[in-house]
Design a protein around this motif. Structure first.
Motif, PDB file in Angstrom:
ATOM      1  N   TRP A   2       0.828  -1.200   0.000  1.00 29.15           N
ATOM      2  CA  TRP A   2       0.000   0.000   0.000  1.00 29.15           C
ATOM      3  C   TRP A   2       0.868   1.257   0.000  1.00 29.15           C
ATOM      4  N   LYS A   3       0.438   2.235  -0.796  1.00 31.43           N
ATOM      5  CA  LYS A   3       1.141   3.517  -0.891  1.00 31.43           C
ATOM      6  C   LYS A   3       0.158   4.647  -0.611  1.00 31.43           C
ATOM      7  N   PRO A   4       0.540   5.586   0.237  1.00 31.75           N
ATOM      8  CA  PRO A   4      -0.372   6.701   0.521  1.00 31.75           C
ATOM      9  C   PRO A   4      -0.557   7.642  -0.675  1.00 31.75           C
ATOM     10  N   ASP A   5       0.426   7.665  -1.568  1.00 28.65           N
ATOM     11  CA  ASP A   5       0.344   8.490  -2.774  1.00 28.65           C
ATOM     12  C   ASP A   5       1.371   7.983  -3.777  1.00 28.65           C
ATOM     13  N   LEU A   6       1.355   8.548  -4.961  1.00 25.93           N
ATOM     14  CA  LEU A   6       2.242   8.073  -6.029  1.00 25.93           C
ATOM     15  C   LEU A   6       3.708   8.398  -5.781  1.00 25.93           C
ATOM     16  N   GLU A   7       3.986   9.371  -4.945  1.00 25.98           N
ATOM     17  CA  GLU A   7       5.359   9.806  -4.697  1.00 25.98           C
ATOM     18  C   GLU A   7       6.030   9.081  -3.523  1.00 25.98           C
ATOM     19  N   THR A   8       5.267   8.320  -2.774  1.00 21.94           N
ATOM     20  CA  THR A   8       5.779   7.663  -1.570  1.00 21.94           C
ATOM     21  C   THR A   8       5.916   6.168  -1.818  1.00 21.94           C
ATOM     22  N   TRP A   9       7.032   5.605  -1.384  1.00 18.26           N
ATOM     23  CA  TRP A   9       7.236   4.167  -1.513  1.00 18.26           C
ATOM     24  C   TRP A   9       6.393   3.422  -0.486  1.00 18.26           C
ATOM     25  N   SER A  10       5.976   2.243  -0.869  1.00 22.64           N
ATOM     26  CA  SER A  10       5.290   1.355   0.068  1.00 22.64           C
ATOM     27  C   SER A  10       6.325   0.777   1.042  1.00 22.64           C
ATOM     28  N   ILE A  11       5.823   0.096   2.048  1.00 24.61           N
ATOM     29  CA  ILE A  11       6.715  -0.588   2.994  1.00 24.61           C
ATOM     30  C   ILE A  11       7.560  -1.613   2.231  1.00 24.61           C
ATOM     31  N   ALA A  12       6.918  -2.386   1.356  1.00 21.01           N
ATOM     32  CA  ALA A  12       7.641  -3.407   0.582  1.00 21.01           C
ATOM     33  C   ALA A  12       8.699  -2.768  -0.308  1.00 21.01           C
TER      34      ALA A  12
ATOM     35  N   ASN B 178      16.512  11.784  -3.696  1.00 17.47           N
ATOM     36  CA  ASN B 178      16.227  10.800  -4.729  1.00 17.47           C
ATOM     37  C   ASN B 178      17.355   9.782  -4.782  1.00 17.47           C
ATOM     38  N   THR B 179      16.989   8.543  -5.045  1.00 19.82           N
ATOM     39  CA  THR B 179      17.978   7.477  -5.134  1.00 19.82           C
ATOM     40  C   THR B 179      18.512   7.368  -6.560  1.00 19.82           C
ATOM     41  N   PHE B 180      19.621   6.695  -6.703  1.00 18.29           N
ATOM     42  CA  PHE B 180      20.162   6.404  -8.021  1.00 18.29           C
ATOM     43  C   PHE B 180      19.261   5.371  -8.711  1.00 18.29           C
ATOM     44  N   PRO B 181      19.166   5.427 -10.036  1.00 20.28           N
ATOM     45  CA  PRO B 181      18.292   4.493 -10.763  1.00 20.28           C
ATOM     46  C   PRO B 181      18.568   3.016 -10.468  1.00 20.28           C
ATOM     47  N   ILE B 182      19.816   2.630 -10.248  1.00 18.30           N
ATOM     48  CA  ILE B 182      20.105   1.213 -10.000  1.00 18.30           C
ATOM     49  C   ILE B 182      19.502   0.719  -8.686  1.00 18.30           C
ATOM     50  N   TRP B 183      19.119   1.643  -7.826  1.00 17.48           N
ATOM     51  CA  TRP B 183      18.564   1.282  -6.526  1.00 17.48           C
ATOM     52  C   TRP B 183      17.064   1.510  -6.424  1.00 17.48           C
ATOM     53  N   GLU B 184      16.410   1.839  -7.515  1.00 18.58           N
ATOM     54  CA  GLU B 184      14.963   2.042  -7.516  1.00 18.58           C
ATOM     55  C   GLU B 184      14.260   0.702  -7.339  1.00 18.58           C
ATOM     56  N   PRO B 185      13.350   0.616  -6.377  1.00 20.16           N
ATOM     57  CA  PRO B 185      12.577  -0.626  -6.259  1.00 20.16           C
ATOM     58  C   PRO B 185      11.539  -0.707  -7.381  1.00 20.16           C
ATOM     59  N   SER B 186      11.017  -1.876  -7.571  1.00 18.50           N
ATOM     60  CA  SER B 186       9.989  -2.067  -8.585  1.00 18.50           C
ATOM     61  C   SER B 186       8.782  -1.191  -8.284  1.00 18.50           C
ATOM     62  N   SER B 187       8.175  -0.680  -9.325  1.00 21.12           N
ATOM     63  CA  SER B 187       6.952   0.105  -9.142  1.00 21.12           C
ATOM     64  C   SER B 187       5.727  -0.809  -9.072  1.00 21.12           C
ATOM     65  N   GLU B 188       5.922  -2.076  -9.407  1.00 24.56           N
ATOM     66  CA  GLU B 188       4.850  -3.076  -9.324  1.00 24.56           C
ATOM     67  C   GLU B 188       4.751  -3.592  -7.881  1.00 24.56           C
ATOM     68  N   ASN B 189       3.623  -4.228  -7.574  1.00 17.89           N
ATOM     69  CA  ASN B 189       3.496  -4.855  -6.270  1.00 17.89           C
ATOM     70  C   ASN B 189       4.581  -5.905  -6.097  1.00 17.89           C
TER      71      ASN B 189
ATOM     72  N   GLN C  84      10.971   5.557   7.534  1.00 18.17           N
ATOM     73  CA  GLN C  84      10.116   5.903   6.404  1.00 18.17           C
ATOM     74  C   GLN C  84       8.968   4.902   6.273  1.00 18.17           C
ATOM     75  N   ALA C  85       9.266   3.619   6.432  1.00 11.31           N
ATOM     76  CA  ALA C  85       8.235   2.591   6.336  1.00 11.31           C
ATOM     77  C   ALA C  85       7.249   2.691   7.503  1.00 11.31           C
ATOM     78  N   ILE C  86       7.720   3.050   8.678  1.00  8.88           N
ATOM     79  CA  ILE C  86       6.824   3.243   9.832  1.00  8.88           C
ATOM     80  C   ILE C  86       5.856   4.390   9.556  1.00  8.88           C
ATOM     81  N   GLU C  87       6.331   5.438   8.904  1.00  7.07           N
ATOM     82  CA  GLU C  87       5.440   6.544   8.540  1.00  7.07           C
ATOM     83  C   GLU C  87       4.337   6.063   7.600  1.00  7.07           C
ATOM     84  N   VAL C  88       4.674   5.186   6.657  1.00  6.67           N
ATOM     85  CA  VAL C  88       3.668   4.632   5.753  1.00  6.67           C
ATOM     86  C   VAL C  88       2.670   3.786   6.562  1.00  6.67           C
ATOM     87  N   LEU C  89       3.175   2.983   7.484  1.00  3.42           N
ATOM     88  CA  LEU C  89       2.307   2.160   8.327  1.00  3.42           C
ATOM     89  C   LEU C  89       1.341   3.028   9.123  1.00  3.42           C
TER      90      LEU C  89
END
Length: 176
Positions: A29-39, A94-105, A167-172
């Motif tokens: 779950w993501k609160p918005d498009l700009e925020t990463w999910s916990i996963a 912002n992170t470097f592109p090689i460290w971007e997590p998947s945008s998919e679930n 950051q993940a606790i904030e999402v939670l």
């Protein structure tokens, strides 16, 4: 080794205690498009940390190279990098592109994957103890121009985990 192993264990436990009860849907779950999910936060940590493993292996194989490089630029870069990953996030980085997590679930058991990864991280650190003692210098996996001590790299990795835990606790908190 400078409490790194203890800190990794503490980080692993904190992630499992905070998020182990969540469903896959909640972890993604993501609160918005700009925020990463916990996963995504967890996946990002695995990507970042594992990107160091080949560099550590290479450094161990050539232990007489890149060692004892103590110029002021190496120290300054390490200090800036460590400062940038502190848990207190006054500004987004912002992170470097090689460290971007998947945008998919992320459908894997990301917490089990993270726990296994943390075990491997501890092994990599333990295998690199002589390099730390010899004050080895490493280049960032994302940008070879960024050079800092291996000791700082391990400090950065662990501090970075705490940053993403927060950051993940904030999402939670927003999920509830």
């Amino acid at each position: 080794m400078k409490n790194w192993i203890h800190s990794i264990d503490a980080n692993t436990t904190a992630f499992i205690e905070q998020f182990g009860h969540l469903t896959s849907k909640e972890l993604n779950w993501k609160p918005d498009l700009e925020t990463w999910s916990i996963a995504q936060n967890i996946s990002h940590l695995i990507l970042v940390n594992e990107s160091y493993f080949p560099l550590l292996e290479k450094l161990r194989a050539n232990s007489n190279k890149d060692a004892s490089d103590n110029d002021e630029q190496v120290k300054a870069t390490g200090k800036i990098l460590l400062q940038s990953v502190q848990p207190e996030r006054s500004q987004k980085i912002n992170t470097f592109p090689i460290w971007e997590p998947s945008s998919e679930n992320i459908e894997t058991d990301i917490l089990a994957e993270f726990s296994n990864h943390q075990t491997n991280l501890k092994i990599e650190i333990e295998k690199s103890s002589i390099l730390v003692e010899n004050r080895a210098v490493i280049s960032s996996p994302a940008n070879q121009a960024y050079r800092y001590s291996l000791e700082t790299a391990f400090d950065v990795i662990i501090t970075h985990e705490r940053r993403h835990l927060e950051q993940a606790i904030e999402v939670l908190t927003q999920l509830k």
